[in-house]
Design an enzyme around this catalytic site. Sequence first.
Site, short mmCIF file in Angstrom:
data_model
loop_
_atom_site.label_atom_id
_atom_site.label_comp_id
_atom_site.label_asym_id
_atom_site.label_seq_id
_atom_site.Cartn_x
_atom_site.Cartn_y
_atom_site.Cartn_z
N LYS A 62 4.26 22.70 47.09
CA LYS A 62 3.47 23.10 48.26
C LYS A 62 3.18 21.89 49.18
CE LYS A 62 1.26 27.11 46.12
NZ LYS A 62 0.00 27.85 45.95
N TYR A 102 3.92 36.14 50.68
CA TYR A 102 2.66 36.39 49.95
C TYR A 102 2.08 37.77 50.28
CZ TYR A 102 2.23 31.64 48.05
OH TYR A 102 2.39 30.47 47.34
N ARG A 138 5.70 28.54 33.96
CA ARG A 138 4.26 28.80 34.08
C ARG A 138 3.46 27.86 33.18
NH1 ARG A 138 2.58 33.18 36.60
NH2 ARG A 138 0.99 33.85 35.11
N ARG A 155 -0.34 21.30 37.75
CA ARG A 155 -1.59 21.51 38.49
C ARG A 155 -2.71 20.62 37.95
NH1 ARG A 155 -0.34 27.88 38.78
NH2 ARG A 155 0.47 28.00 40.91
N ASN A 165 -3.03 23.78 45.38
CA ASN A 165 -2.73 23.68 43.94
C ASN A 165 -1.30 23.24 43.65
OD1 ASN A 165 -1.50 26.08 44.58
ND2 ASN A 165 -2.36 27.25 42.89
N HIS A 168 3.88 26.56 43.40
CA HIS A 168 3.92 28.01 43.16
C HIS A 168 5.06 28.29 42.20
CE1 HIS A 168 4.22 32.34 43.79
NE2 HIS A 168 5.53 32.14 43.85
N GLU A 179 11.70 36.80 44.67
CA GLU A 179 11.35 35.53 45.33
C GLU A 179 12.57 34.64 45.52
OE1 GLU A 179 6.66 35.29 44.02
OE2 GLU A 179 8.05 33.81 43.22
P1 CMP Z 1 0.26 30.77 44.05
O1 CMP Z 1 0.76 30.66 42.67
O2 CMP Z 1 1.05 30.19 45.14
O3 CMP Z 1 0.01 32.32 44.37
C1 CMP Z 1 -0.96 32.77 45.29
C2 CMP Z 1 -1.84 31.66 45.76
O4 CMP Z 1 -3.06 32.06 46.34
C3 CMP Z 1 -2.26 30.82 44.57
O5 CMP Z 1 -1.18 30.09 44.10
C4 CMP Z 1 -3.41 30.01 45.15
O6 CMP Z 1 -2.97 28.85 45.80
C5 CMP Z 1 -3.95 30.98 46.17
N1 CMP Z 1 -5.24 31.49 45.70
C6 CMP Z 1 -5.46 32.26 44.65
N2 CMP Z 1 -6.78 32.51 44.54
C7 CMP Z 1 -7.39 31.86 45.57
C8 CMP Z 1 -8.72 31.73 46.00
N3 CMP Z 1 -9.70 32.34 45.33
N4 CMP Z 1 -8.96 30.99 47.09
C9 CMP Z 1 -7.94 30.39 47.78
N5 CMP Z 1 -6.64 30.49 47.40
C10 CMP Z 1 -6.38 31.21 46.30
#
Ligand code: CMP
Length: 197
Positions: A62, A102, A138, A155, A165, A168, A179
């Site tokens: 990211k 998303y 994961r 992470r 974070n 993904h 995806e």
């Molecule tokens: P990702 O694995 O990319 O999939 C969806 C993303 O949404 C997740 O990682 C986080 O970065 C984001 N996400 C999930 N929950 C929250 C939250 N409560 N607030 C902000 N971002 C979130």
Amino acid sequence: MFSLQIHFVQEGELGTINLQGLCQPVFSQLEEDSLSITTEIQVTMSHLSPSQVTEQTLSIIKPDAVEQNQIGNIIEYFEKEGLSIVAAKMVKLSHKQAADFYAVHKERPFFQELIDFMTSGPVLVMALEGVDAINLNRRIMGPTDPSKAPAGTIRGDFATSIEKNAIHGSDGPNTAKQEIKFFFKDTEIYHRTSSPL
Ligand code: CMP
């Protein structure tokens, strides 16, 4: 007279299913039409546990981790654990691309923030391949919320918040397929295994 059997291996034991009865109408038709089958077909089946199946999964480094110049360090986590990069490209996602990617989260309160963040800078998109790749990836990433991610996970080591974070990864076999297709054509994927799924 034709015969058709399936020979299979189940838990190390050889077995045979005789399809003679089931296929008799087909055989009769073939004989009536004076066609002949000259090939013996042998189907070998064995039950593979997830830990034996080669899979592909999607990974995105990211904008936060790209900006921190951590691409190489993060890729090392995958390769060290036996995952291979079979496709890769650097992209700056458009608003539409991020929103489509998303889309499953579009009703969530964090959706707009997530799209703004994911379009804030370039990302590295990769298809990873390996045995049990989806689950393995994961485990290597650690939980979405970095406050719950142990040290030694991507992470745990690079993420600074649930939004920023670092990485993904696909969450299951169907999402992995969708995806990967979202970013890569089949011809852009360079499988390392002889029998890609
Ligand atoms: P990702 O694995 O990319 O999939 C969806 C993303 O949404 C997740 O990682 C986080 O970065 C984001 N996400 C999930 N929950 C929250 C939250 N409560 N607030 C902000 N971002 C979130």
